[in-house]
Design a protein around this motif. Sequence first.
Motif, PDB file in Angstrom:
ATOM      1  N   THR A   9      -4.513  -3.950  10.066  1.00  0.00           N
ATOM      2  CA  THR A   9      -4.920  -5.075   9.233  1.00  0.00           C
ATOM      3  C   THR A   9      -6.359  -5.499   9.513  1.00  0.00           C
ATOM      4  O   THR A   9      -7.058  -5.955   8.610  1.00  0.00           O
ATOM      5  CB  THR A   9      -3.981  -6.271   9.438  1.00  0.00           C
ATOM      6  OG1 THR A   9      -3.957  -6.612  10.825  1.00  0.00           O
ATOM      7  CG2 THR A   9      -2.573  -5.940   8.977  1.00  0.00           C
TER       8      THR A   9
ATOM      9  N   ASN B 163      -8.388  -3.162   7.539  1.00  0.00           N
ATOM     10  CA  ASN B 163      -7.959  -3.046   6.138  1.00  0.00           C
ATOM     11  C   ASN B 163      -7.749  -1.576   5.759  1.00  0.00           C
ATOM     12  O   ASN B 163      -8.192  -1.124   4.698  1.00  0.00           O
ATOM     13  CB  ASN B 163      -8.965  -3.705   5.191  1.00  0.00           C
ATOM     14  CG  ASN B 163      -8.284  -4.256   3.950  1.00  0.00           C
ATOM     15  OD1 ASN B 163      -7.081  -4.104   3.760  1.00  0.00           O
ATOM     16  ND2 ASN B 163      -9.066  -4.892   3.098  1.00  0.00           N
TER      17      ASN B 163
ATOM     18  N   ARG C 236       0.867  -1.189   0.000  1.00  0.00           N
ATOM     19  CA  ARG C 236       0.000   0.000   0.000  1.00  0.00           C
ATOM     20  C   ARG C 236       0.896   1.229   0.000  1.00  0.00           C
ATOM     21  O   ARG C 236       1.838   1.298   0.783  1.00  0.00           O
ATOM     22  CB  ARG C 236      -0.894   0.023   1.224  1.00  0.00           C
ATOM     23  CG  ARG C 236      -1.566  -1.293   1.524  1.00  0.00           C
ATOM     24  CD  ARG C 236      -2.614  -1.690   0.502  1.00  0.00           C
ATOM     25  NE  ARG C 236      -3.131  -3.018   0.801  1.00  0.00           N
ATOM     26  CZ  ARG C 236      -4.197  -3.239   1.570  1.00  0.00           C
ATOM     27  NH1 ARG C 236      -4.862  -2.222   2.089  1.00  0.00           N
ATOM     28  NH2 ARG C 236      -4.587  -4.478   1.804  1.00  0.00           N
TER      29      ARG C 236
ATOM     30  N   ARG D  66      -0.474   0.774   9.281  1.00  0.00           N
ATOM     31  CA  ARG D  66      -1.628  -0.002   8.811  1.00  0.00           C
ATOM     32  C   ARG D  66      -2.366  -0.609   9.980  1.00  0.00           C
ATOM     33  O   ARG D  66      -1.786  -0.842  11.046  1.00  0.00           O
ATOM     34  CB  ARG D  66      -1.164  -1.115   7.871  1.00  0.00           C
ATOM     35  CG  ARG D  66      -0.520  -2.313   8.575  1.00  0.00           C
ATOM     36  CD  ARG D  66       0.310  -3.112   7.656  1.00  0.00           C
ATOM     37  NE  ARG D  66       0.676  -4.436   8.134  1.00  0.00           N
ATOM     38  CZ  ARG D  66       1.450  -4.735   9.166  1.00  0.00           C
ATOM     39  NH1 ARG D  66       1.925  -3.760   9.924  1.00  0.00           N
ATOM     40  NH2 ARG D  66       1.751  -5.981   9.460  1.00  0.00           N
TER      41      ARG D  66
ATOM     42  N   TRP E  47       2.052  -5.006   3.292  1.00  0.00           N
ATOM     43  CA  TRP E  47       0.922  -5.356   4.141  1.00  0.00           C
ATOM     44  C   TRP E  47       1.247  -6.520   5.060  1.00  0.00           C
ATOM     45  O   TRP E  47       0.802  -6.565   6.200  1.00  0.00           O
ATOM     46  CB  TRP E  47      -0.288  -5.696   3.267  1.00  0.00           C
ATOM     47  CG  TRP E  47      -1.557  -5.661   4.030  1.00  0.00           C
ATOM     48  CD1 TRP E  47      -2.329  -6.712   4.415  1.00  0.00           C
ATOM     49  CD2 TRP E  47      -2.202  -4.487   4.536  1.00  0.00           C
ATOM     50  NE1 TRP E  47      -3.414  -6.268   5.127  1.00  0.00           N
ATOM     51  CE2 TRP E  47      -3.360  -4.916   5.207  1.00  0.00           C
ATOM     52  CE3 TRP E  47      -1.911  -3.126   4.478  1.00  0.00           C
ATOM     53  CZ2 TRP E  47      -4.241  -4.015   5.825  1.00  0.00           C
ATOM     54  CZ3 TRP E  47      -2.775  -2.241   5.082  1.00  0.00           C
ATOM     55  CH2 TRP E  47      -3.917  -2.679   5.748  1.00  0.00           C
TER      56      TRP E  47
END
Length: 123
Positions: A73, A76, A33, A71, A52
């Motif tokens: 997870t 998302n 990303r 991030r 990711w």
Amino acid sequence: QVQLVESGGGLVQAGGSLRLSCVTSGRTFSSVRGWFRQAPGKEREFVAAIRWNNGTTSYADSVRGRLTISRDTAKNTVYLQMNSLKPEDTAVYYCALAQRANMTRNRDLYDYWGQGTQVTVSS
């Protein structure tokens, strides 16, 4: 179908902070990303990226130490925390997803893009 939606842009004074968010829908397994930005009259340029799977990050020299990519997870979602903002950070910021496991800064290798969010830093 993968979709990316950014939020969090706005107007801030120099030295201020903003946090951008990018929520991704759709199936995304191994991926990278990234955040890119495009100022008027300039090409879209790499800002930061995160793998990711393991959270490894990469930054453009112009933002290292001021901007942080992270991030969540479970949600998302990828974030871009922007501190010590400068007028030259003014641009439309885009999040993007590359369907690959290895880190990349090359915008041509990113497969999906969000619609962009405007960040304006006043002096």
